[in-house]
Design a protein around this motif. Structure first.
Motif, PDB file in Angstrom:
ATOM      1  N   GLU A  29      44.847  10.989  97.660  1.00  0.00           N
ATOM      2  CA  GLU A  29      45.203  12.300  97.093  1.00  0.00           C
ATOM      3  C   GLU A  29      44.067  12.827  96.216  1.00  0.00           C
ATOM      4  N   TYR A  33      41.616  15.976  96.957  1.00  0.00           N
ATOM      5  CA  TYR A  33      41.544  17.067  95.967  1.00  0.00           C
ATOM      6  C   TYR A  33      40.089  17.338  95.578  1.00  0.00           C
ATOM      7  N   GLN A  37      38.100  20.747  96.411  1.00  0.00           N
ATOM      8  CA  GLN A  37      37.638  21.568  95.292  1.00  0.00           C
ATOM      9  C   GLN A  37      36.128  21.787  95.373  1.00  0.00           C
ATOM     10  N   TRP A  56      49.613  21.124  93.947  1.00  0.00           N
ATOM     11  CA  TRP A  56      48.277  21.419  93.445  1.00  0.00           C
ATOM     12  C   TRP A  56      48.058  22.904  93.218  1.00  0.00           C
TER      13      TRP A  56
END
Ligand code: UDP
Length: 373
Positions: A29, A33, A37, A56
């Protein structure tokens, strides 16, 4: 025709074991992320396909309903591949199939058979980020021909993780992990306490860290998703005198506030840990890592410099490492995180991987589903 010039249009398909933000997906996870990003920061277009209920912010998510997959790590090697009715995994990949032509590259973060099997049925290339070591005969059997006939499309965290899949043909991509170092504060003066972070599940070996805490009488702060309640209850019964405290599954901000005040992070895993994001999170706070010499952490920790690597499953080995903790410079721990595990370094590795897939192309007309081909 595949576009190899940047910026790219990327479709990330998430793990199907639980919504993003719940911790059910484990370290993948955080990895997903951070890559998402950072790809956005670098100007790429990106969409994440993830289970309904994902929480998120700042990342565009298409929420897909359906029933979650069972965790691979709770099954036997020869357990057949199972799909629930109204399968979330199948629903996510049906969505990916429908929109594939809007993207240059699909990136699979599921540790599951189906996306590997579907590879030759898609017209857009699929990069598979494999987040655990070998656990399932059926998955191994589909991974090998995909790696062979779609060269460059399979990526791993570490060498020791990839080595659990015998028969892989090069090139093999080792992508490691990375974190947003700004989220982790350096703490020069710890309290007399240890941290243990991870999913509370037998393969993570929490009981050895608790045994150490009981033996040394040094408090242990436990953080992470409680995945196996009966396992946790057993530990509580067997080590009723250990000065341990379960803090829950915390946000990165809350978690680092506790870890940074610890003398060391303990990693007492029983399985070949594919990477161990928690190790680099601790190092980023200046916290040394005492880990069993097994899997990814053994490639992260510099033995005697940023922590200690201990003979696996040895409590006396852990005790000895604790006695030597004063030899470690906490500044050096932070420095290792900065040089090896920054978001920049992570972004460079993934961009190189994606770029090579897009540049060289991946389709193979000779693909066969049988591993001996
Ligand atoms: N984690 C978290 N809050 C907690 C405990 C853990 O966000 O209270 C996250 C941690 O940041 C890490 C993940 O859970 O990203 C655990 O991943 P790791 O790679 O160490 O192990 P895995 O669960 O993948 O086996």
């Amino acid at each position: 025709m595949i576009a190899s010039s940047k910026p790219w249009k990327l479709l990330f398909v998430s793990t199907p074991v639980g919504p993003l933000g719940t911790g059910l997906g484990g370290g993948v996870e955080l990895t997903l992320y951070n890559i998402a990003q950072h790809m956005l920061n670098r100007g790429h277009q990106l969409q994440v396909v993830a289970p309904a209920g994902s929480t998120w912010e700042h990342i565009p998510i298409v929420q897909i309903p359906g029933n979650s997959q069972t965790f691979a790590q709770t099954q036997e090697r020869d357990t057949p591949i199972m799909m629930p009715e109204n399968s979330l995994l199948a629903n996510m990949w049906e969505y990916a199939r429908q929109v594939q032509n809007e993207y240059d590259l699909i990136v699979n973060f599921a540790y599951d058979w189906l996306p590997l099997y579907l590879t030759p049925f898609f017209s857009v290339p699929i990069a598979h980020f494999i987040s655990m070591g070998s656990l399932s005969d059926a998955l191994d059997q589909i991974l090998l021909p995909v790696a062979k006939h779609f060269p460059r499309t399979v990526g791993f965290y570490t060498h020791s993780q990839a080595a659990t899949f015998p028969g892989l043909t090069p090139p093999i991509y080792y992508l490691s992990s990375g974190i947003d170092l700004d989220l982790y504060d350096f703490c020069p003066q710890p309290k007399q306490q240890f941290a243990w972070i991870g999913r509370i599940s037998p393969e993570k070996g929490l009981e050895d860290a608790v045994a150490l805490s009981q033996k040394t009488n040094i408090p242990l702060k436990i953080m992470g998703k409680l995945q196996d309640e009966s396992y946790w209850q057993r530990i509580c019964r067997e080590y009723s005198h250990a000065p341990m405290e379960y803090m829950g599954f915390l946000s990165t901000t809350e978690m680092q506030k506790i870890v940074r005040e610890c003398r060391a992070l303990l990693m007492t895993h029983r399985w070949v840990e594919a990477f161990g994001n928690v190790a680099i999170e601790a190092l980023a706070c200046g916290v040394p890592v005492i880990s069993y010499r097994r899997g990814g952490p053994a490639e992260i920790v510099r033995d005697g410099e940023t922590g200690f690597l201990v003979v696996p499953d040895s409590i006396p080995g852990l005790v000895e490492a604790v006695s030597r903790l004063d030899e470690i410079s906490r500044h050096q721990c932070r420095q290792q995180a900065e040089t090896e595990f920054s978001l920049e370094a992570l972004g460079d590795r993934f961009e190189k991987w994606f770029g090579e897939i897009l540049e060289f192309g991946v389709r193979s007309s000779e693909f066969g589903m049988r591993s001996e081909e």
